[in-house]
Design a protein around this motif. Structure first.
Motif, PDB file in Angstrom:
ATOM      1  N   ARG A   1     -23.210 -59.869 -57.586  1.00  0.00           N
ATOM      2  CA  ARG A   1     -23.232 -61.227 -57.294  1.00  0.00           C
ATOM      3  C   ARG A   1     -22.304 -61.980 -58.354  1.00  0.00           C
ATOM      4  O   ARG A   1     -21.963 -61.366 -59.578  1.00  0.00           O
ATOM      5  N   GLY A   2     -21.516 -62.758 -57.851  1.00  0.00           N
ATOM      6  CA  GLY A   2     -20.431 -63.594 -58.906  1.00  0.00           C
ATOM      7  C   GLY A   2     -20.359 -64.863 -58.238  1.00  0.00           C
ATOM      8  O   GLY A   2     -20.986 -65.529 -57.126  1.00  0.00           O
TER       9      GLY A   2
ATOM     10  N   ILE B   1     -10.044 -73.362 -55.392  1.00  0.00           N
ATOM     11  CA  ILE B   1     -10.649 -72.526 -56.325  1.00  0.00           C
ATOM     12  C   ILE B   1      -9.891 -71.970 -57.287  1.00  0.00           C
ATOM     13  O   ILE B   1      -8.961 -71.133 -56.707  1.00  0.00           O
ATOM     14  N   ARG B   2      -9.894 -71.941 -58.445  1.00  0.00           N
ATOM     15  CA  ARG B   2      -8.936 -71.075 -59.393  1.00  0.00           C
ATOM     16  C   ARG B   2      -9.632 -69.890 -59.522  1.00  0.00           C
ATOM     17  O   ARG B   2     -10.725 -69.603 -59.861  1.00  0.00           O
ATOM     18  N   MET B   3      -8.782 -68.859 -58.915  1.00  0.00           N
ATOM     19  CA  MET B   3      -9.220 -67.594 -59.012  1.00  0.00           C
ATOM     20  C   MET B   3      -9.598 -66.833 -60.003  1.00  0.00           C
ATOM     21  O   MET B   3     -10.442 -65.940 -60.298  1.00  0.00           O
ATOM     22  N   GLY B   4      -8.740 -67.327 -61.198  1.00  0.00           N
ATOM     23  CA  GLY B   4      -9.176 -66.438 -62.541  1.00  0.00           C
ATOM     24  C   GLY B   4     -10.436 -67.027 -63.210  1.00  0.00           C
ATOM     25  O   GLY B   4     -10.618 -66.472 -64.012  1.00  0.00           O
TER      26      GLY B   4
ATOM     27  N   ASP C   1     -14.385 -58.510 -64.395  1.00  0.00           N
ATOM     28  CA  ASP C   1     -13.920 -59.600 -63.978  1.00  0.00           C
ATOM     29  C   ASP C   1     -12.268 -59.208 -64.135  1.00  0.00           C
ATOM     30  O   ASP C   1     -11.669 -59.957 -63.449  1.00  0.00           O
ATOM     31  N   GLU C   2     -11.921 -58.609 -65.437  1.00  0.00           N
ATOM     32  CA  GLU C   2     -10.602 -58.443 -65.559  1.00  0.00           C
ATOM     33  C   GLU C   2      -9.740 -57.555 -64.310  1.00  0.00           C
ATOM     34  O   GLU C   2      -8.795 -57.671 -63.889  1.00  0.00           O
TER      35      GLU C   2
ATOM     36  N   PHE D   1      -7.093 -56.496 -56.748  1.00  0.00           N
ATOM     37  CA  PHE D   1      -7.813 -57.282 -55.820  1.00  0.00           C
ATOM     38  C   PHE D   1      -7.317 -58.666 -55.724  1.00  0.00           C
ATOM     39  O   PHE D   1      -6.696 -58.946 -54.802  1.00  0.00           O
ATOM     40  N   LEU D   2      -7.490 -59.512 -56.700  1.00  0.00           N
ATOM     41  CA  LEU D   2      -6.957 -60.941 -56.491  1.00  0.00           C
ATOM     42  C   LEU D   2      -5.507 -61.188 -56.981  1.00  0.00           C
ATOM     43  O   LEU D   2      -4.979 -62.432 -56.543  1.00  0.00           O
ATOM     44  N   ASP D   3      -5.011 -60.430 -57.894  1.00  0.00           N
ATOM     45  CA  ASP D   3      -3.840 -60.609 -58.097  1.00  0.00           C
ATOM     46  C   ASP D   3      -3.575 -62.285 -58.681  1.00  0.00           C
ATOM     47  O   ASP D   3      -2.843 -63.008 -58.343  1.00  0.00           O
ATOM     48  N   VAL D   4      -4.354 -62.625 -59.821  1.00  0.00           N
ATOM     49  CA  VAL D   4      -4.448 -63.914 -59.912  1.00  0.00           C
ATOM     50  C   VAL D   4      -3.184 -64.506 -60.618  1.00  0.00           C
ATOM     51  O   VAL D   4      -2.783 -65.665 -60.682  1.00  0.00           O
ATOM     52  N   ARG D   5      -2.430 -63.497 -61.296  1.00  0.00           N
ATOM     53  CA  ARG D   5      -0.942 -64.013 -61.882  1.00  0.00           C
ATOM     54  C   ARG D   5      -0.177 -64.587 -60.747  1.00  0.00           C
ATOM     55  O   ARG D   5       0.526 -65.589 -60.685  1.00  0.00           O
TER      56      ARG D   5
END
Length: 188
Positions: free
Chosen positions: A34-35, A59-62, A72-73, A80-84
């Motif tokens: 869960r997250g 939604i802020r993915m970071g 999470d990192e 996965f999300l490539d938040v950069r």
């Protein structure tokens, strides 16, 4: 939403992130992880005909939180999300209709159709939404409550990372279940 949306006045309703949450689950090996995404915002604009209402969210993915800093990192990485490169996930509603499922539910249910954008990939998503009513808050405002759920395929959004296991098994499931608990404040 018609007469069932008692007290849901036309106008702008701002999502209160302090009293709302966006959570998800995904299969990891034999269990469910869960997250949540605690950093988000958005609004619902109720039309004169509530079925003409709109909604949007960012939604802020970071901000992802799975209760494991190391995990999470990794999820924030390009695997996965490539938040950069893609710091924000967005949702934009495209339509509302009365849900024909859950007829015995105590509250009215609706399908909120929309477009979810993750990593610059936009796909349609249908949220099963339940309206919990409207009430006054202690600060003189008017609030509305909603619950919404949906399931998406992470591969549909280009999130392909996985680890093969013995036989034809993999470490991560493809389906992500999303749950929203939304409290919105009437802005007029």
């Amino acid at each position: 939403m018609g007469d069932e949306a008692g007290g849901l006045a036309p106008g702008r309703w701002t999502i209160d992130p302090v009293h709302s949450e966006i959570t998800f689950t995904i299969r990891h090996l034999m269990t469910t992880v869960r997250g949540s995404f605690p950093d988000f915002g958005g609004e619902v604009v109720i039309g004169d005909d509530p079925m003409d209402s709109t909604a949007r969210a960012e939604i802020r993915m970071g901000s992802i939180d799975t209760r494991s800093a190391e995990r999470d990192e990794h999820v924030r990485s390009a695997d996965f999300l490539d938040v950069r490169r893609h710091p924000v996930m967005t949702f934009r509603a495209t339509g509302v209709e009365r849900a024909t499922i859950g007829r015995r539910a105590k509250r009215p249910r609706y399908h909120l159709d929309g477009e979810l954008t993750v990593k610059d990939v936009t796909r349609p998503v249908r949220l099963l939404t339940e309206f919990h009513g409207v009430g006054s808050d202690p600060w003189g405002g008017t609030r509305a409550g909603f619950t919404a759920t949906a399931s998406i395929s992470r591969r549909d959004f280009g999130i392909e990372f996985n680890v093969p296991l013995q036989g034809d098994k993999v470490m991560l499931g493809d389906t992500i279940a999303i749950a929203l608990e939304i409290q919105a404040v009437h802005e007029g």
